[in-house]
Design a protein around this motif. Structure first.
Motif, PDB file in Angstrom:
ATOM      1  N   VAL A 110      30.791  56.868  35.874  1.00 27.66           N
ATOM      2  CA  VAL A 110      30.027  56.328  37.012  1.00 27.66           C
ATOM      3  C   VAL A 110      29.330  57.424  37.820  1.00 27.66           C
ATOM      4  N   PHE A 111      28.092  57.127  38.139  1.00 25.10           N
ATOM      5  CA  PHE A 111      27.322  58.003  39.022  1.00 25.10           C
ATOM      6  C   PHE A 111      27.243  57.444  40.437  1.00 25.10           C
ATOM      7  N   ASN A 112      27.399  56.135  40.535  1.00 25.75           N
ATOM      8  CA  ASN A 112      27.087  55.509  41.827  1.00 25.75           C
ATOM      9  C   ASN A 112      27.819  54.189  41.979  1.00 25.75           C
ATOM     10  N   ALA A 113      27.481  53.498  43.065  1.00 25.97           N
ATOM     11  CA  ALA A 113      28.250  52.311  43.442  1.00 25.97           C
ATOM     12  C   ALA A 113      28.087  51.169  42.451  1.00 25.97           C
ATOM     13  N   PHE A 114      26.835  50.894  42.009  1.00 23.86           N
ATOM     14  CA  PHE A 114      26.710  49.712  41.152  1.00 23.86           C
ATOM     15  C   PHE A 114      27.417  49.907  39.826  1.00 23.86           C
ATOM     16  N   GLU A 115      27.529  51.163  39.371  1.00 24.53           N
ATOM     17  CA  GLU A 115      28.258  51.395  38.129  1.00 24.53           C
ATOM     18  C   GLU A 115      29.758  51.149  38.328  1.00 24.53           C
ATOM     19  N   ALA A 116      30.230  51.508  39.520  1.00 18.69           N
ATOM     20  CA  ALA A 116      31.643  51.230  39.812  1.00 18.69           C
ATOM     21  C   ALA A 116      31.890  49.723  39.852  1.00 18.69           C
ATOM     22  N   ARG A 117      30.945  48.977  40.463  1.00 19.81           N
ATOM     23  CA  ARG A 117      31.087  47.522  40.493  1.00 19.81           C
ATOM     24  C   ARG A 117      30.974  46.931  39.097  1.00 19.81           C
ATOM     25  N   LYS A 118      30.103  47.541  38.289  1.00 21.61           N
ATOM     26  CA  LYS A 118      29.936  47.073  36.908  1.00 21.61           C
ATOM     27  C   LYS A 118      31.271  47.166  36.175  1.00 21.61           C
ATOM     28  N   CYS A 119      32.011  48.237  36.398  1.00 22.82           N
ATOM     29  CA  CYS A 119      33.316  48.390  35.774  1.00 22.82           C
ATOM     30  C   CYS A 119      34.326  47.436  36.416  1.00 22.82           C
ATOM     31  N   ALA A 120      34.344  47.457  37.723  1.00 20.94           N
ATOM     32  CA  ALA A 120      35.359  46.667  38.433  1.00 20.94           C
ATOM     33  C   ALA A 120      35.215  45.181  38.165  1.00 20.94           C
ATOM     34  N   GLY A 121      33.971  44.733  37.922  1.00 21.93           N
ATOM     35  CA  GLY A 121      33.710  43.307  37.778  1.00 21.93           C
ATOM     36  C   GLY A 121      34.081  42.728  36.427  1.00 21.93           C
ATOM     37  N   VAL A 122      34.483  43.574  35.489  1.00 22.06           N
ATOM     38  CA  VAL A 122      34.813  43.074  34.148  1.00 22.06           C
ATOM     39  C   VAL A 122      36.145  42.337  34.192  1.00 22.06           C
ATOM     40  N   THR A 123      36.144  41.116  33.670  1.00 21.46           N
ATOM     41  CA  THR A 123      37.403  40.377  33.595  1.00 21.46           C
ATOM     42  C   THR A 123      37.926  40.426  32.158  1.00 21.46           C
ATOM     43  N   GLY A 124      39.213  40.209  31.999  1.00 22.33           N
ATOM     44  CA  GLY A 124      39.774  40.189  30.651  1.00 22.33           C
ATOM     45  C   GLY A 124      40.447  41.491  30.260  1.00 22.33           C
ATOM     46  N   VAL A 125      40.558  42.420  31.184  1.00 19.33           N
ATOM     47  CA  VAL A 125      41.351  43.635  30.947  1.00 19.33           C
ATOM     48  C   VAL A 125      42.175  43.908  32.194  1.00 19.33           C
ATOM     49  N   GLU A 126      43.283  44.561  31.982  1.00 17.37           N
ATOM     50  CA  GLU A 126      44.180  44.836  33.088  1.00 17.37           C
ATOM     51  C   GLU A 126      43.698  46.040  33.892  1.00 17.37           C
ATOM     52  N   THR A 127      43.250  47.050  33.169  1.00 20.09           N
ATOM     53  CA  THR A 127      42.948  48.320  33.815  1.00 20.09           C
ATOM     54  C   THR A 127      41.465  48.635  33.775  1.00 20.09           C
ATOM     55  N   HIS A 128      40.936  48.979  34.930  1.00 18.11           N
ATOM     56  CA  HIS A 128      39.560  49.471  35.048  1.00 18.11           C
ATOM     57  C   HIS A 128      39.647  50.902  35.524  1.00 18.11           C
ATOM     58  N   GLU A 129      39.015  51.775  34.798  1.00 16.75           N
ATOM     59  CA  GLU A 129      39.136  53.190  35.144  1.00 16.75           C
ATOM     60  C   GLU A 129      37.746  53.803  35.266  1.00 16.75           C
ATOM     61  N   LEU A 130      37.572  54.621  36.272  1.00 14.36           N
ATOM     62  CA  LEU A 130      36.283  55.286  36.479  1.00 14.36           C
ATOM     63  C   LEU A 130      36.374  56.741  36.053  1.00 14.36           C
TER      64      LEU A 130
END
Lengths: 728, 728
Positions: B342-362
């Motif tokens: 991630v470079f910025n906020a929307f990329e973090a949201r792009k990761c955080a918004g994924v459903t169907g996995v337990e862990t989101h890591e930046l």
């Protein structure tokens, strides 16, 4: 300037100022005295021995007849302002937003036959059973409307106030003076009335030598709104035929051509058929039909004028629709002269280029009015009419070096000049200068670079030296500026259309094609660039040695993966978002090139086209801004292409365009033949008389060097605004 | 920040620096140690008690098998560079201009069956009898060509160098190291090989706890050219499926869907099917087919990982094509985690918004590399990695106030940090800050303004929080900036498509629709705006109280006489030259308005859309430049519309957008509820824990006032970059 003579000058006379009139006629060398809108000529002037021009507008100023024949008023289609359906029944107030003193709904011709109602959200017509017109309220009620769709009504409206007199009336606060109504000569009854009225007028004006028609019958389209402060002029187009429409004419048109027109052919989704857009074949046929009618009936009027021993001139403005001085029919009017009000060089060329009349006359600015076009003072305190006259003349004079006109003149209230003695002196000087320039063209033709320059548009010759209206009305149109630059350059210029190329190919003597305009405009060409025949013919012609110059969005259309369909010749294309993922070639700027060799100051191209990129390494990028290409040059087989991202008329850009033309022609050496080294000056060489005219286009003293065709240097110094004529 | 704990941090370990690895793992509170591209972990690290992540790319690094099965290499269609016919025979060198180390012509599959030759001047396919492929010369010879027409060949090419390793190889000068070839898992033989290879790998990596796939099988499309200096990257699109194509897959696709695809469906006149353009139904079907395949076969790989007691994470970059974390199938992979650089906020949201996995890591920037993305120094002389880390963290942190992720980590060469002790200290601080922010989301959800904000594009949910690639790659895309602003605002945001609206209408909880993009882009919507159903449904929804915000060329398409099809809601339209003769309403600027109430400095909207005008007097124009409308607001029945002529992410514009959203919702009072008065700071309120987080987004000291939901004022002062957590 010492070469002084008399004549070729039209003076606006004014009753009550007879001494002034005759004194200035003598001083300025006038041979003609005219009346103007708002002035009359007294018996003393009429009998003073000068020729007399009288203005006459055939379709207005006859309100008694008009009122007795209201169904013969001129009309046009209007589209109601859109209404969004919030229920299944929609009521549309047809004239809402329009100036009700200009328009009146036509209730005479069956609305169900002539009108149409549209769902503009789907683009489909509403079945006629689903709407009713209520003539008491001036509304259309639509039933079974789709909720949240947008509806409009195309309806016929009579014009109950003629547009030009309406403008003058309101601008000059004529108060309760009766509104003049325009009558439509399409009807036999109107024609009969006009001819008898004209004959009576001719009989009543024995002193008139020249009848100046203002102009023939139909004004350009000018729709007014009911909100003077925010939206007075809803629509104006100097080239559109919307004011020539009537059910009668549509019926005649169908009889003649077999083409059935509907209201929507004119309304065209609300766009109308404005000159800037690519014209449809149907509308071209309509224009041809109206042109034929105007010429045919106009000829009867001219014949009548001639029968009374007078000459007939036509004013190339106002009600000029259908006159079409650049159509092949124009000569059939048998006019003796054409008069054009001119602000600048391309307008002078527009007048000068008309064939089929003996006399071309320019009406110069400033008009003898207290204020100018934008309300600025002219002939009143704070005005400097002499400076204004010089500046207008500087613009116009360039054109007169290239193409002859026979006369100039002024218009307005003569008495206003009394307080401006320097203006009186300057006009004397200007008139003499004009007569000298005019004399150079006698039995001579100024030198031009060999090979014609063709401007390619959808309109071709029909809109030579003009887009739609004056330069100051559409200053954003690059082609206006290109026309202005070309108007003073030593080049043979002509205007060709895509149809010309399809039908006849590219004329042999054409060495340069210029295509200048925005996507889908009549100037750039729109869908014509999807035609493989056009693309292949021009490609072949360039490959064989032609030069193609594209400005702004030349050859643009959304087809295949290009945007500029001749990107292979121009060397550039434009990114409009369709190919964002395609990366762009990293060019190296070409620092030195023939085309940009004289660029000193940062080039002003106006509001340029952005995101233009070089297609590959064979394109020379000559100027750029922020990674966007501004000027490019490219060789294509034996020919050449040049791209400019915009254009604005000024001395440096005019030289830049000239150089681009010479480079694209492969005739770079002509830059040193009969041209001024200092681009604030221009010159024209007249080979038969071996005379060289040099003009200073600005308010500074200038020195320039001119090379003749044998390489001899001629150095000339010029005072501000000056002209010099050298015998070579 | 005093709240310190351990864990949730992934450290890049490095063999040879075992002490440093373990020391920093302790200091930074790491619970996981990973390898990176170019580093390995030594036995001491592997057995140190930390969890171990290992990176694995299944389709490369198996050159022996690849060389033995060259027909199983990945392939794609290419379009040859256009050639203009100067004779009736045209020879096209297929790979001319392409990087021949990346591509090799596919001679195995019958060219006459799979390739196509096009006359791009007419748009028509050249009959197969009129061309021949010469495999010796790699050329196609076209006969009976039309002179001066443009020809191209669509052909199949194998990729003989996998794109990401090619980039790393060339960038890092890996010299004669063998080029890694990408194998295509579409074939059963390849699948069998990959699974057995993976199983062997799993057996050989007993210490690995998490297999991090980089990513699954197909890279985004990245076409290289043969001119490194001027045109290395011919084409790149992070969302396009061009690298998933093969005759085998096309055959399977046809069997499954009944849709026969041709080369031209992929080449698409040379545009390819890039993410920015409106996708065709055929390509959407292809994407779905590949997605299904990638999930199905990917699941087998994940199952194998699980069988060995390890977890499977996927990297949300590189070979992510077909993975589609926002598709409904994503959960079927059964991944344990997703990692996004991630470079910025929307990329973090792009990761955080994924459903169907337990862990989101930046994976945070800067990477532990000597230089940054543009070659600027990072971990070497002249670099300031601490400042870089702070700035990246400032951008990302805003998003973490709104949406939780479970882990962060770094990548690269750990030993490089040795010379930067302040960086070592700062990462400790950052890691603690992250753990604190993460803990706030446990059993809590930050306050948001009631009512959802929907971003409407052609892609909808599938391209949530992303256009195509990183912000810095397409900085001109307004939607990138809007996404960035939204990523840190107290709003519930979702992405919807036109198909969603057609199929399901507008969701009840949506109160705002944002449409942002240029004409005919996937972002703005293109021809969807010609669909009366879309126009009417949104119109109805706004009339009933919805808020519609349009940015740049919202709702634009060339239909009827509008350009913005919802001009009746936006209150503005754009003059693109079609309606030049129609004059424009003279508006009066609205000096004071809720939306612009906090604008202090001249608004920076980037390269704005020009020639935007108010349609009538019911539009409030809030900002303009040179007569062009920049910001407008309009009421439409019970709803509201807002227009911005562009958008760039910065603090002032983020507030401006927030205000526009509140105004369009009719919820202006929410501007004083849990928001910071000073827009250089932002806050989030967690109602269950009654904790208020306030962050300073910049490098200056800031003081701000926050009003709670009862009107109490809370004043907070923050050091540069600081975060404060208040118990309310």
């Amino acid at each position: 300037m010492t070469d002084k003579s008399k004549g070729f000058f039209t003076l606006p006379g004014e009753a009550g100022y007879e001494d002034l009139t005759l004194e200035l006629a003598e001083k300025w060398g006038a041979d003609v005295i005219r009346d103007s809108d708002g002035t009359v000529l007294s018996p003393r002037i009429l009998t003073s021995g000068y020729e007399i021009y009288s203005t006459l507008c055939l379709i207005r100023g006859v309100n008694d007849w008009a009122k007795a024949h209201r169904d013969k008023l001129q009309q046009n289609f209007l589209m109601s302002d859109p209404v969004i359906a919030s229920e299944s029944t929609v009521t549309i107030d047809l004239l809402k937003g329009y100036f009700r003193e200009q328009f009146e709904i036509n209730c005479n011709d069956d609305p169900k036959k002539w009108w149409q109602v549209f769902d503009r959200t789907t683009g489909e017509e509403v079945p006629k059973d689903n709407w009713e017109f209520n003539r008491e309220t001036g509304t259309v009620v639509i039933k079974n409307a789709k909720k949240w769709h947008k509806y409009t009504v195309n309806f016929l409206a009579y014009r109950i106030w003629e547009a030009i007199s309406m403008y003058n009336h309101i601008t000059n606060n004529w108060g309760d003076r009766e509104h003049l109504m325009p009558i439509d000569p399409i009807y036999p009854e109107t024609q009969e009335f006009i001819l008898s009225h004209l004959e009576k007028w001719l009989q009543e004006h024995p002193h008139t030598n020249v009848v100046r028609f203002t102009s023939m019958f139909y004004n350009f389209c000018w729709l007014w709104g009911d909100d003077p402060e925010h939206f007075r002029y809803r629509y104006s187009d100097w080239g559109s035929y919307d004011f020539s429409v009537s059910p009668y004419a549509m019926t005649k048109f169908e009889e003649k051509t077999g083409i059935k027109l509907t209201s929507e052919d004119f309304i065209n989704k609300g766009l109308l058929n404005n000159t800037h857009n690519v014209p449809s074949p149907k509308i071209r046929a309509w224009m041809d039909f109206i042109n034929e009618f105007v010429v045919t009936f106009g000829r009867k009027c001219v014949d009548l004028v001639h029968k009374y021993g007078k000459k007939a001139y036509v004013f190339y403005d106002d009600h000029w629709i259908g006159v079409e001085p650049y159509s092949p029919r124009f000569k059939d009017f048998n006019f003796d002269g054409i008069i054009k009000c001119v602000f600048n060089a391309f307008e002078a060329r527009k007048c000068a280029g008309v064939t089929g009349v003996e006399t071309h006359e320019l009406r110069l600015h400033p008009y003898l009015f207290p204020t100018g076009l934008k309300g600025e003072p002219t002939f009143k305190e704070g005005g400097n009419p002499t400076k204004d006259a010089k500046n207008f003349w500087m613009k116009v004079r360039r054109a007169l070096l290239r193409a002859p006109v026979q006369r100039i003149g002024l218009g307005g209230y003569l008495h206003l000049v009394k307080d401006f003695p320097d203006f009186i002196d300057y006009i004397e000087e200007l008139a003499n200068e004009f007569r000298t320039l005019k004399s150079l063209h006698e039995n001579d033709k100024p030198y031009t670079v060999p090979g014609k320059v063709a401007v390619l548009t959808c309109w071709g010759r029909l809109r030579s030296w003009i887009c739609s209206g004056h330069m100051h009305e559409q200053p954003q149109l690059d082609l206006n500026h290109v026309n202005e630059a070309l108007a003073g350059l030593p080049l043979d210029v002509e205007y060709i259309s895509f149809d010309d190329i399809r039908e006849k190919g590219i004329p042999d003597d054409v060495k340069i094609i210029i295509n200048c305009g925005r996507l889908d405009s009549a100037w750039s060409g729109g869908d014509n660039w999807k035609d493989p025949e056009i693309v292949a013919k021009i490609t072949e012609w360039v490959a064989a040695g032609g030069g193609f110059i594209g400005i702004a969005e030349p050859t643009a259309t959304i087809f295949s993966s290009q945007y500029f369909q001749l990107s292979h010749i121009l060397g550039v294309d434009r990114e409009i978002g369709r190919t964002l993922s395609r990366n762009k070639y990293k060019y190296t700027l070409t620092e030195k090139h023939f085309i940009t060799d004289e660029v000193k100051e940062d080039t002003d191209f106006g509001t340029e086209v952005d995101n233009v990129y070089a297609i590959d390494g064979e394109t020379d990028v000559l100027a750029e801004k922020g990674g966007n290409v501004r000027i490019a040059a490219r060789k294509f087989a034996d020919g050449r292409g040049v791209y400019f991202s915009g254009f604005r008329f000024n001395a440096q850009n005019t030289r830049l365009l000239f150089r681009a033309i010479l480079w694209a022609m492969g005739r770079e050496e002509y830059i040193n033949r009969w041209t001024c080294g200092n681009f604030n000056t221009e010159c024209a060489y007249f080979p038969n008389s071996r005379r060289l005219v040099v003009i200073n286009n600005g308010e500074n003293r200038e020195t320039t060097v001119i090379n003749d065709d044998k390489g001899n240097r001629i150095e000339v110094s010029l005072e501000p605004y000056a002209v010099k004529i050298l015998e070579i």
